[in-house]
Motif scaffolding. Structure first.
Motif, PDB file in Angstrom:
ATOM      1  N   UNK A   1      -1.759  58.837 -17.692  1.00 28.72           N
ATOM      2  CA  UNK A   1      -0.601  59.740 -17.566  1.00 28.72           C
ATOM      3  C   UNK A   1      -0.280  59.929 -16.084  1.00 28.72           C
ATOM      4  N   UNK A   2       0.956  60.061 -15.741  1.00 29.92           N
ATOM      5  CA  UNK A   2       1.440  60.181 -14.367  1.00 29.92           C
ATOM      6  C   UNK A   2       1.061  58.959 -13.530  1.00 29.92           C
ATOM      7  N   UNK A   3       0.886  57.834 -14.184  1.00 30.52           N
ATOM      8  CA  UNK A   3       0.527  56.557 -13.542  1.00 30.52           C
ATOM      9  C   UNK A   3      -0.628  56.698 -12.558  1.00 30.52           C
ATOM     10  N   UNK A   4      -1.556  57.617 -12.845  1.00 28.28           N
ATOM     11  CA  UNK A   4      -2.717  57.731 -11.975  1.00 28.28           C
ATOM     12  C   UNK A   4      -3.525  56.444 -12.080  1.00 28.28           C
ATOM     13  N   UNK A   5      -4.005  55.959 -10.931  1.00 31.29           N
ATOM     14  CA  UNK A   5      -4.742  54.695 -10.949  1.00 31.29           C
ATOM     15  C   UNK A   5      -6.146  54.923 -11.486  1.00 31.29           C
ATOM     16  N   UNK A   6      -6.695  53.918 -12.125  1.00 31.36           N
ATOM     17  CA  UNK A   6      -8.101  53.970 -12.486  1.00 31.36           C
ATOM     18  C   UNK A   6      -8.901  53.871 -11.189  1.00 31.36           C
ATOM     19  N   UNK A   7     -10.088  54.468 -11.155  1.00 32.13           N
ATOM     20  CA  UNK A   7     -10.837  54.420  -9.895  1.00 32.13           C
ATOM     21  C   UNK A   7     -11.232  52.979  -9.547  1.00 32.13           C
ATOM     22  N   UNK A   8     -11.400  52.783  -8.269  1.00 31.67           N
ATOM     23  CA  UNK A   8     -11.800  51.472  -7.793  1.00 31.67           C
ATOM     24  C   UNK A   8     -13.333  51.413  -7.811  1.00 31.67           C
ATOM     25  N   UNK A   9     -13.879  50.361  -8.383  1.00 30.24           N
ATOM     26  CA  UNK A   9     -15.337  50.276  -8.494  1.00 30.24           C
ATOM     27  C   UNK A   9     -15.883  49.218  -7.541  1.00 30.24           C
TER      28      UNK A   9
ATOM     29  N   UNK B   1     -14.179  59.721 -12.086  1.00 33.65           N
ATOM     30  CA  UNK B   1     -13.663  59.760 -10.716  1.00 33.65           C
ATOM     31  C   UNK B   1     -12.146  59.692 -10.721  1.00 33.65           C
ATOM     32  N   UNK B   2     -11.542  60.434  -9.810  1.00 31.90           N
ATOM     33  CA  UNK B   2     -10.100  60.314  -9.568  1.00 31.90           C
ATOM     34  C   UNK B   2      -9.234  60.781 -10.712  1.00 31.90           C
ATOM     35  N   UNK B   3      -9.620  61.882 -11.356  1.00 32.20           N
ATOM     36  CA  UNK B   3      -8.787  62.389 -12.441  1.00 32.20           C
ATOM     37  C   UNK B   3      -7.708  63.335 -11.920  1.00 32.20           C
ATOM     38  N   UNK B   4      -7.803  63.669 -10.639  1.00 31.31           N
ATOM     39  CA  UNK B   4      -6.790  64.538 -10.053  1.00 31.31           C
ATOM     40  C   UNK B   4      -5.766  63.716  -9.293  1.00 31.31           C
ATOM     41  N   UNK B   5      -5.182  64.370  -8.300  1.00 29.74           N
ATOM     42  CA  UNK B   5      -4.130  63.733  -7.520  1.00 29.74           C
ATOM     43  C   UNK B   5      -4.685  62.594  -6.659  1.00 29.74           C
ATOM     44  N   UNK B   6      -5.898  62.835  -6.125  1.00 32.06           N
ATOM     45  CA  UNK B   6      -6.431  61.842  -5.188  1.00 32.06           C
ATOM     46  C   UNK B   6      -7.141  60.712  -5.924  1.00 32.06           C
ATOM     47  N   UNK B   7      -7.037  59.490  -5.421  1.00 35.40           N
ATOM     48  CA  UNK B   7      -7.643  58.354  -6.112  1.00 35.40           C
ATOM     49  C   UNK B   7      -9.172  58.443  -6.085  1.00 35.40           C
ATOM     50  N   UNK B   8      -9.796  57.809  -7.056  1.00 35.66           N
ATOM     51  CA  UNK B   8     -11.244  57.881  -7.147  1.00 35.66           C
ATOM     52  C   UNK B   8     -11.913  56.599  -6.690  1.00 35.66           C
TER      53      UNK B   8
END
Ligand code: ADP
Ligand code: ZN
Ligand code: ZN
Length: 806
Positions: free
Chosen positions: A447-455, A655-662
């Motif tokens: 939702x809101x095109x939030x990116x999946x965290x980078x692993x 990770x990264x469920x908010x505004x900032x990327x995880x």
């Protein structure tokens, strides 16, 4: 004649006659008192019986319950389970009912004046007199009354006394923590401004309501301080109405406010449309694969709404977690009183209340963990299983059922739709999609095109030369954590083992410290200052000497969450660090306290086991460190890869469920293992495509059906002998039927953990091409032919579709 299931270890049901005067009270779902051999037992009425058995039938003695404990539509489900799990049907039903459920006992009796009279005039029987006089001092609940008189009171007698007007019976709900609180809401009725005009303040209120109606009056007061008086006036002139709505509180003690459904995304719309179309058209199974944060819960709620519109009920299963889940909170916000919950956090009385609310139809939505699959809903339209891959759906004692699988069965028998949702679907379910048993649905975007965290994968082999715990907080992790701390963000460090040192060994003779009752090493718990066994709870002082050579010098090898916590504190002395695992949350309220401080940002680094992986949503966590990703890969279990992949992908999803990327730092000794690689990509199909080849080659599920026969006992020799005997029975019955040639019998062998809590353990793994032949074979081998499941202190039990192979 009626069919009765008896809660004793027998596989068949029994036929009983019903005396005329009881006929009206006997309906499916009530318990009746029956003569059973020399005993009297309470059995469950399944329905009427038309075929007369050859033997002479006896009459039931009493009807115990004034109303059914489950709807008769559930009887086929109980029968199915009993057959599939080769488990006595009476015991299946007692497993289904919440312990202590007993509507009859919740009835409260009051003695009327005429009761007092007949009693004083001695116009009653001795038994009636004792009941009436026990009620003289005041009303009493049935259970208390029975205890006081130390006997059962027949329904018949109660009915008679009630009909004669001697007593009054009232059903009482237990009052527990679930007491409903209400709050005042303002709803906008009209925006038509009266001729006399409106003050600016009142206009402000109306404008606010135009956007937010209905809104809690307490919220309005935050916008306009004097709202309360103005609202009263607005109500008088017919522009606003005040209503009372119940409010619920989440475990943090905060109000769960009613929500407004958001506009669905295109992907969500498609899913909802697809599934709602199928609802009411018979059984259909869906697998909803949706990445973490893609809006699955919103889809569940829309579908529940659709079911309610069709006058159907809704069952939602969630994994067992220590708290009420996020799913439950959101259903409450949307559906309020329509929701009933069933989980282990409730007291017996509360569970009973919830059960009755479901059975009576007062709450058409039931939400709960594993055992909620038995919720007494009359006519479910949809059954939803959230996080369908979760292992907590499997029960590991008594009736060893899998609630995810039984949800599908229940839907099938009820002609309902079943929806299994997960970000990391199980191999079994994906296989069912490919085999066209389930229909796949996807939510591919957050939702809101939030990116999946980078692993980022860090190869732990690079740091083998480093000593101690430094090896595990690698420079990569150290740097990521330092940066996040600098930005005021939070960090999660994940390790699957609790305690300080999980492998204490003697520095002199090299022998590990072992549990006295189990075949596993002890774990040092520094906080508690003990060595502890994680299987049976045995512990001894941290000052203990080596049992082999008496040396006091013990090397504390092996990594646990306590050790990581200590190391993190040393590396980041300024940081506020907490730990979340079964030890740190043993005290009541400790879990909530930790989660609350995490949410309030009073914790910078949280160290935890998979307890942290489940369902929580903390937007300020931007770095997740997975300390050792492969710790569970080497388990002697064909599902080890699957479980590892799932827990890694789930932890990474924190990770990264908010505004900032995880950012996820995944540390491992086997960076090339496909479970690790797929977790890095968070791609379950990538994992599936590799894993399925291996399952096929070794013909493990989903290409076969497994059953594990467990043989256990306190005497080593007798248990071994019992295992040999069970093996013989298996091999012998294999020869009895041509078809059984397809069965593979592995064992008997000693279990990987040879002893737990003083019990020696053996196992036989039985592999079959299908469920039917597997059941037939086991029934022949172990339940007929005179083989005894309990002999000389050796117990044999069977686990169908086992999860835990150790
Ligand atoms: P999942 O269950 O797949 O992890 P959620 O249902 O928790 O995802 O959704 C993630 C967040 O997005 C939640 O805060 C939810 O309220 C929000 N959300 C879900 N659907 C929508 C939507 N259509 N529009 C706006 N926000 C949404
Ligand atoms: Zn030693
Ligand atoms: Zn032990």
């Amino acid at each position: 004649m009626i069919e009765v299931a008896v809660p004793v270890p027998v596989f068949n049901t029994y036929t009983y006659g019903v005396p005329k005067d009881l006929a009206d009270d006997v309906v499916p779902g009530v318990r009746v008192l029956i003569p059973f051999g020399k005993r009297k037992l309470a059995g469950y009425v399944l329905g009427s019986q038309t075929v007369k058995p050859a033997v002479r039938i006896m009459d039931i003695l009493e009807v115990i319950d004034p109303c059914p404990l489950f709807p008769d539509t559930m009887v086929p489900f109980f029968r199915w389970m009993a057959r599939y799990y080769i488990h006595p049907i009476g015991e299946v039903i007692s497993e289904a009912l919440p312990s202590g459920i007993n509507p009859a006992e919740m009835t409260e009796f009051t003695c009327n004046d005429s009761g007092r009279e007949v009693c004083e005039e001695n116009k009653v029987s001795g038994r009636e007199k004792s009941i009436l006089s026990a009620l003289f001092p005041g009303p009493m609940r049935k259970d208390a009354l029975c205890r006081a008189l130390s006997c059962e009171i027949p329904v018949r007698m109660i009915r008679k006394m009630e009909q004669n007007g001697w007593i009054r019976c009232e059903k009482k709900m237990v009052k527990g923590r679930t007491r409903v609180l209400t709050e005042r809401y303002a709803c906008l009725l009209s925006t038509a401004i009266p001729e006399s005009g409106l003050s600016a303040v009142k206009q402000d209120i109306l404008d606010f309501l135009a956007k937010n109606s209905p809104v809690p009056v307490s919220d309005l007061k935050q916008v306009v301080k004097t709202a309360a008086t103005h609202i009263r006036h607005l109500e008088k002139i017919g522009l606003v109405r005040i209503i009372e709505k119940p409010v619920y509180r989440d475990p943090f003690g905060e109000k769960v406010l009613p929500d407004t459904p958001p506009e669905l995304t295109l992907e969500q719309k498609l899913v909802v449309r697809n599934v709602s179309r199928a609802m009411g058209e018979g059984f259909c199974a869906y697998l909803l694969a949706g990445v973490t944060g893609s809006g699955k819960t919103e889809v569940y709620m829309r579908l529940a709404d659709e079911a309610l519109k069709r006058d159907k009920s809704v069952l939602v299963l969630v994994p067992e977690i220590a708290l009420i889940s996020e799913v439950e909170r959101r259903f409450r916000a949307r559906f309020g009183e329509c929701v009933a919950v069933l989980h282990s956090g409730l007291s017996a009385g509360e569970r009973h209340d919830q059960w009755l609310r479901i059975a009576s139809g007062a709450a058409p939505i039931a939400i709960g963990a594993r055992s909620a699959v038995f919720a007494p809903l009359m006519d479910p339209g949809i059954i939803i299983v959230d996080e369908e891959h979760d292992t907590s759906y499997k029960q590991e004692n008594r009736l060893r059922y899998n609630a995810r699988d039984m949800a599908v069965v229940r839907a099938k028998l009820a002609g309902a739709v079943v929806l299994l949702g997960s970000a990391t679907p199980s191999i079994q379910s994906v296989h069912n999609v490919l085999g066209k048993k389930y229909i796949e649905l996807n939510l591919t975007k957050r939702i809101h095109s939030r990116a999946l965290p980078e692993v980022e994968v860090v190869d732990l082999r690079k740091y083998k030369a480093k000593r101690g715990v430094d090896r595990f907080i690698t420079p990569e992790l150290h740097q990521a954590a330092t940066e996040a701390l600098g930005r005021g963000e939070q960090i999660l460090l994940f390790l699957n083992r609790r305690g300080f040192a999980t492998y204490p060994v003697c520095a002199q003779c090299g022998q590990p410290l072992k549990c006295r009752h189990c075949d596993i090493t002890l774990t040092l718990h520094k906080k508690a200052n003990i060595y502890k066994c994680h299987m049976c709870g045995y512990f001894k002082a941290a000052t203990s000497l080596c049992e082999n050579c008496g040396s006091p010098s013990i090397k504390q090898l092996g990594l646990g969450t306590e050790k990581i916590e200590a190391a993190a504190q040393k590396l980041f002395p300024q940081a506020r660090i907490a730990r979340l695992d079964r030890d740190s949350t043993a005290k009541k309220g400790a879990l909530i306290k930790t989660l609350k401080s995490l949410r309030n940002r009073e914790i910078d680094i949280l160290v935890g086991t998979q307890m942290v992986a489940k369902g929580h949503d903390f937007p300020n966590i931007t770095v997740v460190g997975i300390i050792c990703a492969d710790s569970s890969l080497s388990f002697p279990d064909f599902r080890a890869g699957e479980l590892t992949f799932q827990v890694l992908a789930q932890v990474a999803g924190r990770a990264g469920r908010g505004e900032r990327p995880g950012r996820v730092i995944l540390q491992t000794y086997s960076p090339d293992h496909f479970a690790i690689e797929s977790a890095k990509k968070q791609d379950f199909m990538c994992f599936f495509n590799q894993e399925i080849g291996f399952r096929r080659a070794l013909s493990y599920p989903p290409f076969s059906r497994l059953a594990q026969v467990r043989i256990s006992g306190r005497d080593k020799t007798k248990t071994a002998r019992g295992a040999t005997e069970a093996g013989l029975f298996c091999h012998r019955s294999q020869k009895q039927d041509q078809e059984f040639k397809l069965i593979e019998i592995l064992g008997p062998i000693e279990a990987p953990i040879t002893k737990i809590a003083g019990s020696y353990r053996w196992q036989i793994l039985v592999k079959a091409p299908g469920a039917d032949i597997l059941r037939r074979f086991l029934t022949e081998a172990l339940f007929k032919n005179g083989f005894s499941q309990k002999k000389g202190g050796v117990l044999v039990d069977v686990d169908i579709d086992p999860f835990y192979l150790m």
